[in-house]
Design an enzyme around this catalytic site. Structure first.
Site, PDB file in Angstrom:
ATOM      1  N   LYS A   1      -3.632   8.288   3.466  1.00  0.00           N
ATOM      2  CA  LYS A   1      -4.953   7.974   4.014  1.00  0.00           C
ATOM      3  C   LYS A   1      -5.005   8.244   5.514  1.00  0.00           C
ATOM      4  CE  LYS A   1      -7.226   6.438   0.356  1.00  0.00           C
ATOM      5  NZ  LYS A   1      -8.431   7.128  -0.178  1.00  0.00           N
TER       6      LYS A   1
ATOM      7  N   TYR B   1       0.839  -1.194   0.000  1.00  0.00           N
ATOM      8  CA  TYR B   1       0.000   0.000   0.000  1.00  0.00           C
ATOM      9  C   TYR B   1       0.876   1.246   0.000  1.00  0.00           C
ATOM     10  CZ  TYR B   1      -4.372   2.530   0.784  1.00  0.00           C
ATOM     11  OH  TYR B   1      -5.461   3.353   0.647  1.00  0.00           O
TER      12      TYR B   1
END
Length: 256
Positions: free
Chosen positions: A164, A157
């Site tokens: 995020k 990720y």
């Protein structure tokens, strides 16, 4: 699922790329629940994919919105102001990082790549909040889309994890700042879903298979299931909720 949960409400959905988008799953449920929608498309390349969906959703407004183009977001809100004069909810489902930075270690990401990812994936939500505030005269709800990689390290990720995490923190601060105007703010945190944006992540198929094996029901969440949660959150039934990271991942976030 049909009903009148959102009858009379007007919402803006930003981030539909095609019928597999989380934003489209949410828009579909919003419409079934009675909402009238304004939709955006990124550019001329995406327009042919989004236009038929806008027609399917009976959306009276389909507007160009690329956060990188100065004035374009403001033009979207100006059109909504002139057409409706008010707004009840907004869904922000946009995330982007340059591929070379997304596939690199966080240690190795460039300053430019980090700035771009933070601007388009996080600060854009702040810009939306600022534009929405004067139109939400009777209160409203702002939704962003996050992922578990904001809280825990998820392999591959990479850069999007810190971005995020910043988005989720932003949600909490906006929730407090806008509470006096009865504007609620949440982040949806779905499990992995095969969308166009997710396809840019390295080995995303492996992540989906791993999550599917680990969750108790051995199923991945669907865009319609995310939409059902989103519809509840923007409805008056959720008027006492704000500042939450709402997981919809079959319980994956609870597993050690």
């Amino acid at each position: 699922m049909t009903g009148a949960l959102l009858r009379g409400k007007k919402g803006l959905v930003i981030g539909i790329a095609n019928e597999h988008s989380i934003a489209y799953g949410c828009a579909h449920v919003f419409r079934e629940m009675g909402a009238t929608l304004a939709l955006t498309y990124l550019n001329s390349d995406s327009y042919p994919y989004v236009k038929p969906l806008a027609e399917r959703l009976d959306a009276p407004l389909l507007l160009a919105c690329d956060f990188r183009i100065p004035g374009q977001l403001e033009a979207v809100f100006e059109k909504i102001k002139n057409t409706w004069g008010e707004l009840d909810f907004v869904l922000h489902s946009v995330a982007y990082a340059p591929r070379e930075d997304l596939h690199a270690r966080v240690t190795d990401c460039s300053k430019e790549g980090f700035s771009t990812a933070m601007d388009l994936s996080c600060h854009s939500f702040i810009r939306i909040a600022k534009q929405s505030e004067p139109l939400m005269k009777k209160g409203g709800c702002l939704l962003a889309v996050s992922f578990y990689g904001a809280e825990k390290v998820v392999k591959h990720y990479n850069l999007m994890g810190p971005v995020k995490a910043a988005l989720e923190s932003t949600v909490r601060y906006l929730a407090i700042e806008l509470a006096s105007q009865n504007i609620r703010v949440h982040a949806l945190s779905p499990g992995p879903i095969k969308t166009r944006a997710a396809s840019g992540l390295d080995r995303f198929d492996e992540l989906m298979e791993m999550v599917k094996k680990r969750v108790p029901n051995h199923k991945l969440v669907t865009i319609e299931e995310v939409g059902s949660l989103a519809a509840f959150l923007v409805s008056d039934a959720a008027k006492s909720l704000t500042g939450n990271i709402e997981y919809i991942d079959g319980g994956y976030h609870t597993l050690g």
